[in-house]
Design a protein around this motif. Structure first.
Motif, PDB file in Angstrom:
ATOM      1  N   GLY A   1       1.311  -0.914   0.117  1.00 26.25           N
ATOM      2  CA  GLY A   1      -0.552  -0.062  -0.025  1.00 26.25           C
ATOM      3  C   GLY A   1       0.469   1.131   0.201  1.00 26.25           C
ATOM      4  O   GLY A   1       0.974   2.705   0.420  1.00 26.25           O
ATOM      5  N   SER A   2       2.287   1.390   0.152  1.00 28.73           N
ATOM      6  CA  SER A   2       3.169   2.365   0.172  1.00 28.73           C
ATOM      7  C   SER A   2       3.132   2.475  -1.695  1.00 28.73           C
ATOM      8  O   SER A   2       3.730   1.815  -1.733  1.00 28.73           O
ATOM      9  N   TYR A   3       3.086   3.651  -1.769  1.00 31.26           N
ATOM     10  CA  TYR A   3       3.927   4.151  -3.202  1.00 31.26           C
ATOM     11  C   TYR A   3       5.213   4.944  -2.929  1.00 31.26           C
ATOM     12  O   TYR A   3       6.001   4.996  -1.765  1.00 31.26           O
ATOM     13  N   TYR A   4       6.222   4.360  -3.903  1.00 32.75           N
ATOM     14  CA  TYR A   4       8.055   4.745  -3.956  1.00 32.75           C
ATOM     15  C   TYR A   4       8.049   4.752  -5.594  1.00 32.75           C
ATOM     16  O   TYR A   4       7.340   4.507  -5.723  1.00 32.75           O
ATOM     17  N   SER A   5       9.259   5.593  -5.407  1.00 35.06           N
ATOM     18  CA  SER A   5       9.757   6.409  -6.526  1.00 35.06           C
ATOM     19  C   SER A   5      11.330   5.970  -6.088  1.00 35.06           C
ATOM     20  O   SER A   5      11.819   7.215  -5.655  1.00 35.06           O
ATOM     21  N   ASN A   6      12.026   5.768  -6.845  1.00 37.05           N
ATOM     22  CA  ASN A   6      12.852   5.832  -7.805  1.00 37.05           C
ATOM     23  C   ASN A   6      13.357   6.563  -8.964  1.00 37.05           C
ATOM     24  O   ASN A   6      13.409   5.897 -10.341  1.00 37.05           O
ATOM     25  N   TRP A   7      13.789   7.243  -9.830  1.00 40.10           N
ATOM     26  CA  TRP A   7      13.912   8.828 -10.013  1.00 40.10           C
ATOM     27  C   TRP A   7      16.183   8.498 -10.863  1.00 40.10           C
ATOM     28  O   TRP A   7      16.595   8.443 -10.033  1.00 40.10           O
ATOM     29  N   VAL A   8      15.834   8.049 -11.728  1.00 38.71           N
ATOM     30  CA  VAL A   8      17.507   7.779 -12.069  1.00 38.71           C
ATOM     31  C   VAL A   8      17.396   8.875 -13.070  1.00 38.71           C
ATOM     32  O   VAL A   8      17.023   8.379 -14.356  1.00 38.71           O
ATOM     33  N   PRO A   9      18.239   9.964 -13.218  1.00 36.74           N
ATOM     34  CA  PRO A   9      18.030  10.263 -14.427  1.00 36.74           C
ATOM     35  C   PRO A   9      19.799  10.067 -15.585  1.00 36.74           C
ATOM     36  O   PRO A   9      20.135   9.496 -15.310  1.00 36.74           O
ATOM     37  N   ILE A  10      19.153  10.251 -17.040  1.00 42.24           N
ATOM     38  CA  ILE A  10      19.825  10.036 -17.750  1.00 42.24           C
ATOM     39  C   ILE A  10      20.843  10.971 -18.370  1.00 42.24           C
ATOM     40  O   ILE A  10      20.914  12.464 -17.967  1.00 42.24           O
ATOM     41  N   VAL A  11      22.269  10.460 -17.665  1.00 43.47           N
ATOM     42  CA  VAL A  11      23.393  11.406 -17.405  1.00 43.47           C
ATOM     43  C   VAL A  11      24.329  11.974 -18.929  1.00 43.47           C
ATOM     44  O   VAL A  11      24.896  10.733 -19.051  1.00 43.47           O
ATOM     45  N   PRO A  12      24.023  12.444 -19.937  1.00 45.55           N
ATOM     46  CA  PRO A  12      24.669  12.512 -20.990  1.00 45.55           C
ATOM     47  C   PRO A  12      26.487  12.258 -21.010  1.00 45.55           C
ATOM     48  O   PRO A  12      26.666  12.071 -19.884  1.00 45.55           O
ATOM     49  N   GLY A  13      26.774  11.571 -22.008  1.00 44.94           N
ATOM     50  CA  GLY A  13      27.823  11.102 -21.998  1.00 44.94           C
ATOM     51  C   GLY A  13      28.286  10.111 -21.767  1.00 44.94           C
ATOM     52  O   GLY A  13      29.084   9.247 -21.440  1.00 44.94           O
ATOM     53  N   GLN A  14      27.484   9.624 -20.757  1.00 38.65           N
ATOM     54  CA  GLN A  14      27.244   8.176 -20.226  1.00 38.65           C
ATOM     55  C   GLN A  14      26.323   7.290 -20.831  1.00 38.65           C
ATOM     56  O   GLN A  14      25.041   7.069 -20.750  1.00 38.65           O
TER      57      GLN A  14
END
Length: 376
Positions: free
Chosen positions: A89-102
């Motif tokens: 019932g608990s929401y979770y979020s893992n935000w992983v940015p796209i790093v330019p050049g990687q």
């Protein structure tokens, strides 16, 4: 009825249980314009929202390579991956940015600086925690919070960069929801639409520039400390530049990167240094929205619309102007600055000379202590 008795004496039939969603998860790739792709399985993705029979839908079967080509053709920028879901019932979020050049986006800039702070803290506090006998919660917290200046500043940088991530995540969600709503309502001919939720957009735009300026200034203080300056007196990018002299150039790896990238440069008046390049542009934008006027104060910023991307009319993007109807899209501008920030701070973390690996907890790192009653 008293608060302590409400859940015990009332007739159960008078209650309405708060629903808890069943466990589930999703993995998405976010683009500018409010468009995202959801992973179905393996390297099979669907794009959303797509207009199908006059209604918003998820559609297609794309590979990551296909998505990259499509985004380039449509003028969209990939922003980040998001792993989210519900657990009990608990929401979770893992935000992983796209790093330019990687090519590996497992760790974002915020993760690397958090790891640096954690590794510093682990070295500092290890022997102190081991020396504790029957420690209380306050004993442990006192050691954890008694950070060295470089450890503390690395943590501040990490928290500010995570604030950037959250701001961008929330704006992306706002854009996506607005685009879906416009498709569902059939408002796809450039109708200007606004609503009460616009206040969320204004707040997150403000938050982005607030956190960007904080990360920049904490970085400056971190560099000042490495140069032997008092971090209390040099607590901003501007003050760092004022302290710089030619003898400092070449003496610190982080400062050298800023100079090499043209983000700090010597002025025409020899011996004086200042911000330059895109970091100066970022500072100007920050000063505008933090000190001069908040985003959303211009009438042209009060509404957005759906803009057609494909001749067939299946793909649209959301647009929200900055300054004027003909101005930049505010999220496009933010994503441009965001990608520059995370790329810079990613490279700086790797060049810092500090350990940015994810800390591995062993048995020796676990401190057993009691909080309150022994039965708790």
């Amino acid at each position: 009825m008293g608060d302590t008795q409400a859940g015990q004496t009332a007739d159960v039939s008078s209650f309405r249980w708060i629903p808890r969603q069943g466990d589930g998860e999703s993995f998405s790739l976010h683009f500018t314009g409010g468009i995202r792709a959801a992973c179905v399985r393996g390297d099979q993705w669907v794009l959303e929202p797509v207009l199908v029979q006059g209604r918003p839908a998820s559609s297609g079967s794309f590979s990551r390579t296909d998505l990259g080509r499509l985004a380039q053709r449509l003028g969209l920028t990939p922003i980040a991956f998001q792993h989210s879901g519900w657990n009990k019932g608990s929401y979770y979020s893992n935000w992983v940015p796209i790093v330019p050049g990687q090519s590996n986006h497992m760790f974002g800039a915020a993760d690397l600086w958090r790891n640096i702070a954690s590794q510093m803290g682990r070295v500092r506090r290890g022997h102190l925690l081991k020396a504790l006998v029957s420690p209380t919660h306050d004993d442990v917290v006192a050691i954890l919070d008694n950070q060295d200046p470089d450890e503390r500043l690395a943590q501040f940088i990490a928290l500010s960069l995570r604030g950037l991530d959250i701001s961008v995540e929330e704006i992306a969600a706002f854009y996506h929801d607005q685009l879906v709503d416009l498709m569902a309502a059939g408002q796809l001919k450039g109708e200007r639409v606004s609503g009460t939720l616009d206040q969320l957009l204004y707040a997150h735009v403000h938050s982005f520039f607030l956190h960007a300026g904080a990360a920049r200034d904490y970085l400056a203080t971190f560099i000042a400390l490495r140069l032997g300056e008092d971090p209390i007196k040099v607590d901003s990018f501007t003050l760092l530049c004022k302290k710089l002299r030619s003898r400092h150039i070449g003496s610190d790896s982080l400062l050298d990167i800023l100079v090499a990238k043209g983000l700090i440069s010597e002025s025409k008046q020899k011996g004086q240094w200042g911000s330059a390049g895109w970091i100066k542009e970022l500072g100007d934008l920050r000063n505008t929205f933090i000190h001069r006027r908040p985003y959303g104060s211009r009438s042209s910023e009060h509404s957005g619309w759906a803009a057609r991307l494909s001749p067939a009319g299946h793909l649209f993007r959301y647009r929200r102007p900055l300054l004027s109807d003909n101005g930049d899209d505010v999220f496009d501008l933010i994503v441009k600055q965001y990608r520059l920030m995370i790329e810079l701070f990613h490279n700086l973390a790797k060049a810092s000379g500090h350990n940015s690996d994810l800390p591995v907890i062993t048995d020796e790192d676990i401190i057993e202590f009691q909080v309150g009653d022994s039965t708790q």
